[in-house]
Design a protein around this motif. Structure first.
Motif, PDB file in Angstrom:
ATOM      1  N   ARG A 264      29.183  -5.129   5.134  1.00 48.79           N
ATOM      2  CA  ARG A 264      29.607  -6.537   5.041  1.00 48.79           C
ATOM      3  C   ARG A 264      28.466  -7.464   4.648  1.00 48.79           C
ATOM      4  O   ARG A 264      28.701  -8.546   4.122  1.00 48.79           O
ATOM      5  CB  ARG A 264      30.209  -6.978   6.367  1.00 48.79           C
ATOM      6  N   LEU A 265      27.240  -7.059   4.917  1.00 45.92           N
ATOM      7  CA  LEU A 265      26.079  -7.891   4.583  1.00 45.92           C
ATOM      8  C   LEU A 265      25.613  -7.729   3.137  1.00 45.92           C
ATOM      9  O   LEU A 265      24.758  -8.480   2.677  1.00 45.92           O
ATOM     10  CB  LEU A 265      24.920  -7.572   5.533  1.00 45.92           C
TER      11      LEU A 265
ATOM     12  N   THR B  38      34.249  -5.265  -0.709  1.00 44.55           N
ATOM     13  CA  THR B  38      34.282  -6.282   0.331  1.00 44.55           C
ATOM     14  C   THR B  38      35.026  -7.474  -0.255  1.00 44.55           C
ATOM     15  O   THR B  38      35.056  -7.660  -1.479  1.00 44.55           O
ATOM     16  CB  THR B  38      32.866  -6.713   0.764  1.00 44.55           C
TER      17      THR B  38
ATOM     18  N   SER C  41      30.665   0.914  13.788  1.00 47.80           N
ATOM     19  CA  SER C  41      30.499  -0.543  13.643  1.00 47.80           C
ATOM     20  C   SER C  41      29.210  -0.904  12.907  1.00 47.80           C
ATOM     21  O   SER C  41      29.167  -1.904  12.183  1.00 47.80           O
ATOM     22  CB  SER C  41      30.550  -1.240  15.002  1.00 47.80           C
ATOM     23  N   LEU C  42      28.152  -0.107  13.061  1.00 49.34           N
ATOM     24  CA  LEU C  42      26.901  -0.390  12.352  1.00 49.34           C
ATOM     25  C   LEU C  42      27.082  -0.244  10.845  1.00 49.34           C
ATOM     26  O   LEU C  42      26.549  -1.041  10.070  1.00 49.34           O
ATOM     27  CB  LEU C  42      25.782   0.528  12.846  1.00 49.34           C
TER      28      LEU C  42
ATOM     29  N   ARG D 159      29.962  -0.590   9.192  1.00 48.85           N
ATOM     30  CA  ARG D 159      30.786  -1.738   8.757  1.00 48.85           C
ATOM     31  C   ARG D 159      29.931  -2.993   8.622  1.00 48.85           C
ATOM     32  O   ARG D 159      30.026  -3.717   7.623  1.00 48.85           O
ATOM     33  CB  ARG D 159      31.925  -1.990   9.743  1.00 48.85           C
ATOM     34  N   ASP D 160      29.084  -3.249   9.611  1.00 49.96           N
ATOM     35  CA  ASP D 160      28.240  -4.451   9.579  1.00 49.96           C
ATOM     36  C   ASP D 160      27.289  -4.442   8.388  1.00 49.96           C
ATOM     37  O   ASP D 160      27.124  -5.455   7.708  1.00 49.96           O
ATOM     38  CB  ASP D 160      27.443  -4.578  10.880  1.00 49.96           C
ATOM     39  N   LYS D 161      26.674  -3.287   8.115  1.00 47.66           N
ATOM     40  CA  LYS D 161      25.753  -3.182   6.970  1.00 47.66           C
ATOM     41  C   LYS D 161      26.483  -3.462   5.661  1.00 47.66           C
ATOM     42  O   LYS D 161      25.990  -4.201   4.804  1.00 47.66           O
ATOM     43  CB  LYS D 161      25.139  -1.784   6.901  1.00 47.66           C
TER      44      LYS D 161
ATOM     45  N   ASP E 204      39.678  -3.302  12.800  1.00 47.46           N
ATOM     46  CA  ASP E 204      38.279  -3.731  12.684  1.00 47.46           C
ATOM     47  C   ASP E 204      37.948  -4.294  11.308  1.00 47.46           C
ATOM     48  O   ASP E 204      36.821  -4.170  10.831  1.00 47.46           O
ATOM     49  CB  ASP E 204      37.318  -2.591  13.022  1.00 47.46           C
TER      50      ASP E 204
END
Length: 153
Positions: A134-135, A82, A127-128, A130-132, A61
């Motif tokens: 990455r932003l 990141t 996943s939430l 990871r998404d946060k 992922d």
């Protein structure tokens, strides 16, 4: 051990440069040596590479958790970063990595090492989260998001 105890704002690195796994690990080792001068960047890098030779720390992922035991280390040290763009890390799902958490532990901290790795992997399995992460647009934001996400988990 809490994420807040492992991580510092100075070792939360948003958009770390590195075109390969080795370059990323070298940049991480240099960042550690800057914050912890008692740890030589070459030693840190060599220990991380030695661990990678045993098998990739890319867990899937887009996440990798490079880790090693470090001679002379008296407390666990974490580095969150990141990357942009994502880098081939020989991950189990063959996806490139853009989110890394590097963990260094004292040589004799076997149980703590395993428990901390499990906690970090658990956090990054969401996943939430990871998404946060990455932003994040800055290292301070990356640190704050990580600490908040860990506290909410």
């Amino acid at each position: 051990m809490t994420l807040e105890a492992l991580l510092s704002p100075r070792l939360s690195l948003c958009h770390l440069a590195g075109s390969s796994k080795k370059k990323l690990l070298l940049n991480i080792a240099q960042a550690i040596a800057e914050q912890y001068p008692q740890h030589d960047s070459d030693t840190v890098f060599n220990q991380l590479i030695a661990r990678e030779r045993l098998g990739s720390t890319g867990i899937g992922d887009g996440v990798a958790i490079p880790h090693c035991r470090l001679p002379g280390c008296d407390r666990p040290i974490g580095v969150l970063c990141t990357t942009e763009p994502a880098v081939d890390f020989d991950s189990i799902d063959r996806q490139p990595v853009d989110l890394l958490f590097t963990l260094l532990v004292p040589e004799d901290a076997e149980q703590e090492h395993l428990e901390t790795l499990a906690e970090i992997a658990g956090l990054f399995s969401n996943s939430l989260v990871r998404d946060k992460l990455r932003l994040a647009q800055s290292s301070d934001e990356l640190y704050a998001l990580a600490i908040h996400s860990a506290a909410a988990a």
